[in-house]
Write a protein that holds these residues in place. Structure first.
Motif, PDB file in Angstrom:
ATOM      1  N   TYR A 145     -11.599 -11.022 -13.763  1.00  0.00           N
ATOM      2  CA  TYR A 145     -11.741  -9.715 -14.425  1.00  0.00           C
ATOM      3  C   TYR A 145     -11.311  -9.914 -15.863  1.00  0.00           C
ATOM      4  O   TYR A 145     -10.124 -10.097 -16.129  1.00  0.00           O
ATOM      5  CB  TYR A 145     -10.886  -8.650 -13.745  1.00  0.00           C
ATOM      6  CG  TYR A 145     -11.417  -8.242 -12.394  1.00  0.00           C
ATOM      7  CD1 TYR A 145     -12.584  -7.492 -12.297  1.00  0.00           C
ATOM      8  CD2 TYR A 145     -10.759  -8.613 -11.221  1.00  0.00           C
ATOM      9  CE1 TYR A 145     -13.083  -7.115 -11.065  1.00  0.00           C
ATOM     10  CE2 TYR A 145     -11.253  -8.232  -9.987  1.00  0.00           C
ATOM     11  CZ  TYR A 145     -12.424  -7.487  -9.918  1.00  0.00           C
ATOM     12  OH  TYR A 145     -12.915  -7.121  -8.699  1.00  0.00           O
ATOM     13  N   ASN A 160       2.635  -8.729  -6.251  1.00  0.00           N
ATOM     14  CA  ASN A 160       1.657  -7.852  -6.901  1.00  0.00           C
ATOM     15  C   ASN A 160       0.753  -8.654  -7.815  1.00  0.00           C
ATOM     16  O   ASN A 160       1.208  -9.541  -8.529  1.00  0.00           O
ATOM     17  CB  ASN A 160       2.358  -6.777  -7.746  1.00  0.00           C
ATOM     18  CG  ASN A 160       3.106  -5.781  -6.876  1.00  0.00           C
ATOM     19  OD1 ASN A 160       4.331  -5.749  -6.884  1.00  0.00           O
ATOM     20  ND2 ASN A 160       2.379  -5.013  -6.120  1.00  0.00           N
ATOM     21  N   GLY A 161      -0.529  -8.365  -7.753  1.00  0.00           N
ATOM     22  CA  GLY A 161      -1.474  -9.050  -8.623  1.00  0.00           C
ATOM     23  C   GLY A 161      -1.885 -10.416  -8.118  1.00  0.00           C
ATOM     24  O   GLY A 161      -2.558 -11.168  -8.820  1.00  0.00           O
ATOM     25  N   ALA A 162      -1.508 -10.764  -6.880  1.00  0.00           N
ATOM     26  CA  ALA A 162      -1.836 -12.086  -6.343  1.00  0.00           C
ATOM     27  C   ALA A 162      -3.326 -12.222  -6.045  1.00  0.00           C
ATOM     28  O   ALA A 162      -3.834 -13.326  -5.902  1.00  0.00           O
ATOM     29  CB  ALA A 162      -1.021 -12.345  -5.077  1.00  0.00           C
ATOM     30  N   GLY A 163      -4.007 -11.089  -5.924  1.00  0.00           N
ATOM     31  CA  GLY A 163      -5.439 -11.149  -5.637  1.00  0.00           C
ATOM     32  C   GLY A 163      -5.796 -10.720  -4.219  1.00  0.00           C
ATOM     33  O   GLY A 163      -6.916 -10.939  -3.769  1.00  0.00           O
ATOM     34  N   LYS A 164      -4.864 -10.071  -3.528  1.00  0.00           N
ATOM     35  CA  LYS A 164      -5.092  -9.705  -2.122  1.00  0.00           C
ATOM     36  C   LYS A 164      -6.215  -8.667  -2.001  1.00  0.00           C
ATOM     37  O   LYS A 164      -7.138  -8.832  -1.189  1.00  0.00           O
ATOM     38  CB  LYS A 164      -3.792  -9.152  -1.511  1.00  0.00           C
ATOM     39  CG  LYS A 164      -2.610 -10.107  -1.652  1.00  0.00           C
ATOM     40  CD  LYS A 164      -1.348  -9.534  -1.081  1.00  0.00           C
ATOM     41  CE  LYS A 164      -0.844  -8.283  -1.792  1.00  0.00           C
ATOM     42  NZ  LYS A 164      -0.329  -8.496  -3.156  1.00  0.00           N
ATOM     43  N   THR A 165      -6.119  -7.622  -2.815  1.00  0.00           N
ATOM     44  CA  THR A 165      -7.154  -6.588  -2.753  1.00  0.00           C
ATOM     45  C   THR A 165      -8.501  -7.154  -3.192  1.00  0.00           C
ATOM     46  O   THR A 165      -9.545  -6.865  -2.593  1.00  0.00           O
ATOM     47  CB  THR A 165      -6.753  -5.384  -3.623  1.00  0.00           C
ATOM     48  OG1 THR A 165      -5.563  -4.813  -3.083  1.00  0.00           O
ATOM     49  CG2 THR A 165      -7.842  -4.324  -3.649  1.00  0.00           C
ATOM     50  N   THR A 166      -8.477  -7.987  -4.220  1.00  0.00           N
ATOM     51  CA  THR A 166      -9.722  -8.603  -4.679  1.00  0.00           C
ATOM     52  C   THR A 166     -10.342  -9.450  -3.566  1.00  0.00           C
ATOM     53  O   THR A 166     -11.567  -9.460  -3.389  1.00  0.00           O
ATOM     54  CB  THR A 166      -9.457  -9.464  -5.929  1.00  0.00           C
ATOM     55  OG1 THR A 166      -8.773  -8.667  -6.898  1.00  0.00           O
ATOM     56  CG2 THR A 166     -10.754  -9.983  -6.519  1.00  0.00           C
ATOM     57  N   GLN A 208      -6.508   0.379  -0.144  1.00  0.00           N
ATOM     58  CA  GLN A 208      -5.097   0.410  -0.530  1.00  0.00           C
ATOM     59  C   GLN A 208      -4.707   1.819  -0.948  1.00  0.00           C
ATOM     60  O   GLN A 208      -3.705   2.356  -0.502  1.00  0.00           O
ATOM     61  CB  GLN A 208      -4.870  -0.565  -1.688  1.00  0.00           C
ATOM     62  CG  GLN A 208      -3.440  -0.590  -2.187  1.00  0.00           C
ATOM     63  CD  GLN A 208      -3.200  -1.762  -3.132  1.00  0.00           C
ATOM     64  OE1 GLN A 208      -4.050  -2.618  -3.318  1.00  0.00           O
ATOM     65  NE2 GLN A 208      -2.023  -1.801  -3.723  1.00  0.00           N
ATOM     66  N   HIS A 260       2.901  -5.251   2.000  1.00  0.00           N
ATOM     67  CA  HIS A 260       4.157  -5.630   1.351  1.00  0.00           C
ATOM     68  C   HIS A 260       5.352  -5.413   2.269  1.00  0.00           C
ATOM     69  O   HIS A 260       6.405  -6.007   2.073  1.00  0.00           O
ATOM     70  CB  HIS A 260       4.359  -4.823   0.064  1.00  0.00           C
ATOM     71  CG  HIS A 260       3.497  -5.298  -1.072  1.00  0.00           C
ATOM     72  ND1 HIS A 260       3.645  -6.547  -1.627  1.00  0.00           N
ATOM     73  CD2 HIS A 260       2.493  -4.711  -1.736  1.00  0.00           C
ATOM     74  CE1 HIS A 260       2.745  -6.697  -2.603  1.00  0.00           C
ATOM     75  NE2 HIS A 260       2.030  -5.595  -2.682  1.00  0.00           N
TER      76      HIS A 260
HETATM   77  N1  ATP Z   1     -11.460  -3.893 -11.029  1.00  0.00           N
HETATM   78  C1  ATP Z   1     -10.607  -4.630 -11.757  1.00  0.00           C
HETATM   79  N2  ATP Z   1     -10.700  -4.652 -13.103  1.00  0.00           N
HETATM   80  C2  ATP Z   1      -9.857  -5.389 -13.843  1.00  0.00           C
HETATM   81  N3  ATP Z   1      -8.879  -6.152 -13.347  1.00  0.00           N
HETATM   82  C3  ATP Z   1      -8.724  -6.180 -12.015  1.00  0.00           C
HETATM   83  C4  ATP Z   1      -9.575  -5.415 -11.150  1.00  0.00           C
HETATM   84  N4  ATP Z   1      -9.186  -5.622  -9.873  1.00  0.00           N
HETATM   85  C5  ATP Z   1      -8.141  -6.480  -9.942  1.00  0.00           C
HETATM   86  N5  ATP Z   1      -7.863  -6.816 -11.206  1.00  0.00           N
HETATM   87  C6  ATP Z   1      -6.807  -7.747 -11.646  1.00  0.00           C
HETATM   88  O1  ATP Z   1      -6.864  -8.856 -10.790  1.00  0.00           O
HETATM   89  C7  ATP Z   1      -5.561  -9.266 -10.423  1.00  0.00           C
HETATM   90  C8  ATP Z   1      -5.436  -9.234  -8.918  1.00  0.00           C
HETATM   91  O2  ATP Z   1      -5.480  -7.877  -8.498  1.00  0.00           O
HETATM   92  P1  ATP Z   1      -5.420  -7.424  -6.982  1.00  0.00           P
HETATM   93  O3  ATP Z   1      -5.575  -5.944  -6.973  1.00  0.00           O
HETATM   94  O4  ATP Z   1      -6.375  -8.203  -6.183  1.00  0.00           O
HETATM   95  O5  ATP Z   1      -3.929  -7.804  -6.573  1.00  0.00           O
HETATM   96  P2  ATP Z   1      -3.130  -7.463  -5.269  1.00  0.00           P
HETATM   97  O6  ATP Z   1      -2.661  -8.754  -4.720  1.00  0.00           O
HETATM   98  O7  ATP Z   1      -3.920  -6.580  -4.377  1.00  0.00           O
HETATM   99  O8  ATP Z   1      -1.896  -6.663  -5.868  1.00  0.00           O
HETATM  100  P3  ATP Z   1      -1.081  -5.435  -5.261  1.00  0.00           P
HETATM  101  O9  ATP Z   1      -0.112  -6.003  -4.299  1.00  0.00           O
HETATM  102  O10 ATP Z   1      -0.376  -4.866  -6.458  1.00  0.00           O
HETATM  103  O11 ATP Z   1      -2.041  -4.503  -4.649  1.00  0.00           O
HETATM  104  C9  ATP Z   1      -4.599  -8.359 -11.138  1.00  0.00           C
HETATM  105  O12 ATP Z   1      -4.173  -9.004 -12.307  1.00  0.00           O
HETATM  106  C10 ATP Z   1      -5.427  -7.156 -11.464  1.00  0.00           C
HETATM  107  O13 ATP Z   1      -4.977  -6.540 -12.642  1.00  0.00           O
END
Ligand code: ATP
Ligand code: MG
Lengths: 306, 255
Positions: B15, B40-46, B87, B211
């Protein structure tokens, strides 16, 4: 029945058809359409050009299919992108239709328009009795479209469109083909707008480009907002109230003789605006709420406390 | 390795300048509950987005039950049986609780344009079958008495339960939950733990991003720890949480 009342009923019928169409596209499916007047014009010119050759019914079907096909094309072109693009594309479409109607004189008669459009059932209409037939025709058309759209709104198709409107991402994660659903909703709405234009052309028997201004689009949005997004019954009430208000304020001129025509038309629009704002303050959901399927319809004996 | 239920290999997704996924590889086993944890931000949701067609990976592959499903659109993934929750809860707010559930089942005749008008009797019969299933599920998650309420009126925890119930009506093979415990009151969280265990016993497979380590410890058979878009450590919950690299990843974020 006086000629004025006939005119009024036809006016309301056309507005109701246009509103029902927009209620499906925008009210239910969340697809904005700022080119409504373009679709209505296309429907009107579609029958005006073809009806003398193929008869009124095939001409109406042609108009509806033409508008549906163009709606599909516009939707496919822009829905893939985002909602804002649909707004821009439909505005552009409305403009293009207006320019084509004015400039392609060989087909559309240009600014002079097209006259002598044959009415439905002209052959069986007694001389001088034409208004009764077109009146019945208008009411039957609105009733038919209303019933069909009501079947759609209250079916799972209507429900999945509401889901797409609320959150397209969730709908697709639930396995719903969002793009195909949007294209279908937009096409059906476009077809109904075409029918509205056809009715308009049949009633007036004479059309020209000045009859299809963007105010048609504005009235349609007002009717949907006033009636309540997603409710067809509300839409009929909304369209009826707006047209009634528009007509009633026509008589302001008699009460206040010092007003001139331009001031009056501005005043009428202003009053409708105030009416809608008041309505939205008093009843933010519009006149009639969107229909919902209740659990008690399936389980009449279950006493849900909800 | 091709025997794995869901296999992710070398996924990359950026991103802007941020590498949300940076060569992520892992696998989920059939019939198990797999935890996906990490700071947080590890990329789990992605990762969940990439697995459900909501994010297109730039490189890498996803295979599900032996078939390559990389980059399939969301509705196709759902049709294959990969269903997810969000989420940040995304209930469909203009639908009632009950309608949220009736919406979910696949292959509805009434969702087709012609079917809705012409085959009324058929879809009405389908609706009745689905309504019975919906009722059973709502009773199971304790939301039946709220069936005709607007789903927007539910509490955060109830919305999470609604999402799970809605997902179950798709009869998924793999259910991916994104932080099912976040923002949920402790009693409802226990409810979610109980539900996941029951469903696992019935043969459903899970991938759970979470978490809350209590929840992860209670339900997960296997855990992948993600950090900076990659799999850092995989193993049992006890192995993963005692690994010094994992402790460092979490602490590194805090520092
Ligand atoms: N749609 C998007 N646009 C821009 N940046 C994004 C987008 N989705 C994720 N990111 C970035 O990608 C990285 C991973 O995000 P992600 O949401 O996958 O983390 P996560 O592991 O789910 O975190 P959390 O535990 O906070 O939910 C973060 O730096 C986030 O800012
Ligand atoms: Mg996340």
């Amino acid at each position: 029945m006086s000629a004025y009342l006939v005119t009024l009923v036809i006016l309301v019928s056309v507005a109701a058809l246009v509103g029902l169409a927009l209620n499906l596209q925008w009210g239910l499916a969340g697809l904005v359409n700022f080119g409504v007047s373009g679709f209505v014009a296309l429907g009107a010119y579609g029958v005006a050009i073809t009806a003398p050759h193929i008869g009124w019914l095939p001409a109406m079907i042609f108009s509806a299919l033409l508008c549906a096909a163009i709606s599909m094309a516009l939707a496919l072109l822009s829905i893939r992108l985002e909602e804002n693009y649909l707004a821009i594309v439909t505005i552009g479409f409305g403009e293009i239709v207006r320019i084509l109607l004015l400039n392609e004189g060989w087909l559309t008669g240009g600014a002079l328009g097209i006259a002598d459009i044959p009415r439905p059932f002209a052959a069986i209409t007694p001389p001088g009795g034409g208004d009764g037939v077109i009146l019945a025709f208008a009411i039957a058309l609105v009733a038919l479209v209303f019933v069909l759209l009501e079947l759609l709104v209250r079916s799972p198709f209507g429900r999945v469109l509401r889901a797409v409107r609320d959150d397209a991402t969730v709908a697709s994660a639930l396995g719903k083909p969002v793009l195909a659903l949007r294209v279908r909703a937009f096409a059906v709405g476009g077809a109904v707008m075409g029918l509205a234009g056809a009715l308009h052309a049949f009633y007036l028997t004479y059309i020209d480009p000045s009859q299809f201004t963007p105010i048609i689009t504005a009235y349609a949005f007002m009717a949907v907002i006033a009636g309540g997004r997603g409710s067809n019954l509300g839409l009929l009430l909304g369209a009826g109230s707006i047209m009634a208000l528009l007509e009633a304020t026509r008589f302001l001129k008699d009460l206040v003789p010092s007003i001139d025509g331009a001031q009056l038309s501005a005043l009428r629009l202003g009053m409708i605006g105030i009416g809608i704002v008041l309505l939205l303050i008093l009843r933010p959901q519009g006149l009639v709420a969107e229909p919902r399927r209740r659990a008690t319809e399936f389980f009449p004996n279950a006493k849900g406390e909800g | 390795m091709s025997g794995a239920f869901l296999e992710v290999s070398g996924l990359v997704k950026h991103y802007g300048g941020v590498a949300a996924l940076d060569g992520c590889s892992l696998s989920l086993r059939k019939g198990e509950v797999t935890g996906l944890i990490g700071p947080n931000g590890a990329g789990k949701t992605t990762l969940l987005n990439a697995l459900t067609g909501l994010a297109k990976p730039e490189a890498g592959t996803v295979s599900f039950m032996g078939a390559d499903v990389t980059g399939l659109p969301a509705h196709r993934m759902a049709a294959l049986g990969v269903v997810r929750s969000f989420q940040i809860v995304r209930e469909l707010s203009s639908l009632t609780v009950f309608e949220n559930l009736l919406l979910a089942p696949p292959h509805q005749i009434g969702e087709r344009l012609l079917g809705a008008v012409i085959s009324r009797r058929k879809w009405w019969a389908q609706e009745h079958v689905n309504a019975a299933k919906a009722r059973t599920l709502l009773e199971r998650v304790g939301l039946w008495k709220l069936a005709d309420q607007s789903s927007a009126a539910l509490s955060g925890g109830q919305k999470k339960l609604l999402e799970v119930a809605r997902a179950l009506l798709l009869e998924p093979r793999l259910l991916l939950l994104d932080e099912p415990g976040a923002g949920v009151s402790p009693p409802l969280r226990e409810e979610i733990i109980r539900l996941v265990r029951e469903l696992k016993a019935e043969g459903l497979s899970f991938g759970i991003v979470e978490h809350d380590m209590h929840l992860v410890g209670e339900v997960c058979d296997h855990v992948h720890v993600l950090a900076e878009g990659r799999t850092l450590v995989s193993g049992s919950f006890a192995e993963a949480t005692s690994d010094p690299r994992v402790v460092e990843a979490y602490l590194g974020l805090a520092a």
